[in-house]
Design a protein around this motif. Structure first.
Motif, mmCIF file in Angstrom:
data_model
loop_
_atom_site.group_PDB
_atom_site.id
_atom_site.type_symbol
_atom_site.label_atom_id
_atom_site.label_comp_id
_atom_site.label_asym_id
_atom_site.label_seq_id
_atom_site.Cartn_x
_atom_site.Cartn_y
_atom_site.Cartn_z
ATOM 1 N N ARG A 138 0.830 -1.210 0.000
ATOM 2 C CA ARG A 138 0.000 0.000 0.000
ATOM 3 C C ARG A 138 0.865 1.260 0.000
ATOM 4 O O ARG A 138 1.876 1.336 0.697
ATOM 5 C CB ARG A 138 -0.898 -0.026 1.237
ATOM 6 N N ARG A 139 0.468 2.233 -0.810
ATOM 7 C CA ARG A 139 1.034 3.588 -0.792
ATOM 8 C C ARG A 139 2.538 3.620 -1.006
ATOM 9 O O ARG A 139 3.255 4.342 -0.329
ATOM 10 C CB ARG A 139 0.694 4.309 0.527
ATOM 11 N N VAL A 140 3.040 2.845 -1.950
ATOM 12 C CA VAL A 140 4.438 2.982 -2.329
ATOM 13 C C VAL A 140 4.504 3.447 -3.773
ATOM 14 O O VAL A 140 3.547 3.290 -4.547
ATOM 15 C CB VAL A 140 5.241 1.669 -2.151
ATOM 16 N N THR A 141 5.623 4.046 -4.136
ATOM 17 C CA THR A 141 5.890 4.427 -5.524
ATOM 18 C C THR A 141 6.932 3.472 -6.083
ATOM 19 O O THR A 141 7.922 3.158 -5.415
ATOM 20 C CB THR A 141 6.398 5.878 -5.600
ATOM 21 N N GLY A 182 -3.382 1.851 -3.770
ATOM 22 C CA GLY A 182 -2.918 3.217 -3.568
ATOM 23 C C GLY A 182 -1.467 3.438 -3.938
ATOM 24 O O GLY A 182 -0.813 4.338 -3.409
ATOM 25 N N CYS A 183 -0.949 2.654 -4.880
ATOM 26 C CA CYS A 183 0.455 2.751 -5.278
ATOM 27 C C CYS A 183 0.581 3.547 -6.589
ATOM 28 O O CYS A 183 -0.367 3.671 -7.360
ATOM 29 C CB CYS A 183 1.065 1.363 -5.453
ATOM 30 N N ASN A 212 -4.742 2.524 -7.859
ATOM 31 C CA ASN A 212 -3.354 2.766 -8.253
ATOM 32 C C ASN A 212 -3.277 3.708 -9.446
ATOM 33 O O ASN A 212 -4.196 3.786 -10.266
ATOM 34 C CB ASN A 212 -2.674 1.440 -8.609
ATOM 35 N N LEU A 213 -2.156 4.396 -9.554
ATOM 36 C CA LEU A 213 -1.837 5.209 -10.724
ATOM 37 C C LEU A 213 -0.688 4.539 -11.464
ATOM 38 O O LEU A 213 0.370 4.278 -10.875
ATOM 39 C CB LEU A 213 -1.414 6.622 -10.303
ATOM 40 N N ILE A 214 -0.899 4.248 -12.746
ATOM 41 C CA ILE A 214 0.147 3.696 -13.605
ATOM 42 C C ILE A 214 0.334 4.684 -14.744
ATOM 43 O O ILE A 214 -0.578 4.887 -15.559
ATOM 44 C CB ILE A 214 -0.223 2.299 -14.139
ATOM 45 N N ARG A 215 1.497 5.275 -14.814
ATOM 46 C CA ARG A 215 1.754 6.307 -15.830
ATOM 47 C C ARG A 215 3.044 5.974 -16.568
ATOM 48 O O ARG A 215 4.100 5.838 -15.962
ATOM 49 C CB ARG A 215 1.859 7.678 -15.167
ATOM 50 N N GLY A 216 2.932 5.815 -17.885
ATOM 51 C CA GLY A 216 4.118 5.588 -18.690
ATOM 52 C C GLY A 216 4.663 4.183 -18.550
ATOM 53 O O GLY A 216 5.745 3.977 -18.006
ATOM 54 N N ALA A 217 3.897 3.183 -19.028
ATOM 55 C CA ALA A 217 4.355 1.789 -18.991
ATOM 56 C C ALA A 217 4.329 1.221 -20.400
ATOM 57 O O ALA A 217 3.612 1.713 -21.278
ATOM 58 C CB ALA A 217 3.463 0.951 -18.074
ATOM 59 N N ASN A 226 -10.976 1.298 -9.557
ATOM 60 C CA ASN A 226 -10.551 2.657 -9.203
ATOM 61 C C ASN A 226 -9.097 2.947 -9.553
ATOM 62 O O ASN A 226 -8.434 3.726 -8.868
ATOM 63 C CB ASN A 226 -10.784 2.930 -7.711
ATOM 64 N N ASN A 227 -8.598 2.324 -10.616
ATOM 65 C CA ASN A 227 -7.234 2.580 -11.073
ATOM 66 C C ASN A 227 -7.236 3.568 -12.238
ATOM 67 O O ASN A 227 -8.198 3.636 -13.006
ATOM 68 C CB ASN A 227 -6.565 1.275 -11.525
ATOM 69 N N LEU A 228 -6.144 4.311 -12.369
ATOM 70 C CA LEU A 228 -5.909 5.170 -13.534
ATOM 71 C C LEU A 228 -4.660 4.662 -14.235
ATOM 72 O O LEU A 228 -3.587 4.582 -13.624
ATOM 73 C CB LEU A 228 -5.715 6.623 -13.106
ATOM 74 N N VAL A 229 -4.803 4.297 -15.514
ATOM 75 C CA VAL A 229 -3.677 3.829 -16.322
ATOM 76 C C VAL A 229 -3.600 4.729 -17.557
ATOM 77 O O VAL A 229 -4.575 4.833 -18.308
ATOM 78 C CB VAL A 229 -3.841 2.359 -16.739
#
Length: 204
Positions: free
Chosen positions: A75-78, A107-108, A136-141, A163-166
């Motif tokens: 949880r909650r790591v980048t 929440g990562c 989770n947020l996944i940006r630039g994969a 509830n994820n944003l990719v």
């Protein structure tokens, strides 16, 4: 960040490992088995700076690797892939020799896993069940989520993805592979199951 690798090996059901803000290297979650009523929790700060796991530049391995573990919450790591081709963010691989179930990734933030289309932010290539991938947020994969093996083996069973944003992926935002007959594993559900996918945002 100086002793997290030693601490993680000592975790037992019901333990919570709270990470300070700072820069971390790879994280191996191996042979950690919580219980339904007492999961093992690894979490970053709720406020302030982030606990950031950085990909190995070679890469030697995936940044966060799960092996033979269950009832674990991350949880909650980048997780910063650093643009390194082949360094996955969170991975449960290894096929039949690796049993991983009831994992929550919540929440990562996953950044820069875009060294190639085959580089994945969240990947499973072993039979898994009971996963929750939430908020989770996944940006630039290269690929945001790739669940199950490409040949239909190692199925992803009874998951919840919500509830994820990719965004800004080279290839798929998410793919769950087709599934052949399930292998017989201890504790795995044998009756029909559903994976629920809801309230996610996919942007390409």
């Amino acid at each position: 960040p100086t002793n997290y690798r030693q601490v993680v090996t000592s975790l037992r059901p019901g333990d919570t490992m709270r990470l300070a803000a700072g820069a971390y290297g790879i994280l191996n979650i191996a042979n950690l088995n919580g219980r339904p009523d007492a999961p093992i929790v690894i979490e970053g700060p709720a406020t302030g700076g982030a606990a950031v796991f950085n990909a190995d530049s070679r890469p030697c391995c995936n940044t966060i690797e799960l092996r033979n573990s269950s009832y674990v919450v991350l949880r909650r790591v980048t997780v910063d892939g650093g643009g390194v081709a082949g360094a996955f963010g969170v991975s449960a691989g290894g096929g039949a020799g690796n049993t991983v179930h009831h994992v929550t990734v919540e929440g990562c933030t996953f950044l820069r896993h875009d060294g190639s289309q085959q580089t994945v932010a969240i990947s499973t290539k072993t039979t898994t069940w009971g996963w929750v991938i939430r908020g989770n947020l996944i940006r630039g994969a290269g690929t945001g989520l790739y669940l199950g093996n490409s040949d239909g083996s190692q199925p992803f069973i009874a998951g919840l993805i919500e509830n994820n944003l990719v965004e800004d992926t080279i290839g798929y935002n998410m793919e769950i592979k087709f599934q052949r007959a399930r292998p017989m594993l201890a504790g795995m559900p044998t009756e029909p199951q559903s994976t629920i996918i809801r309230r996610n945002v996919w942007i390409k």
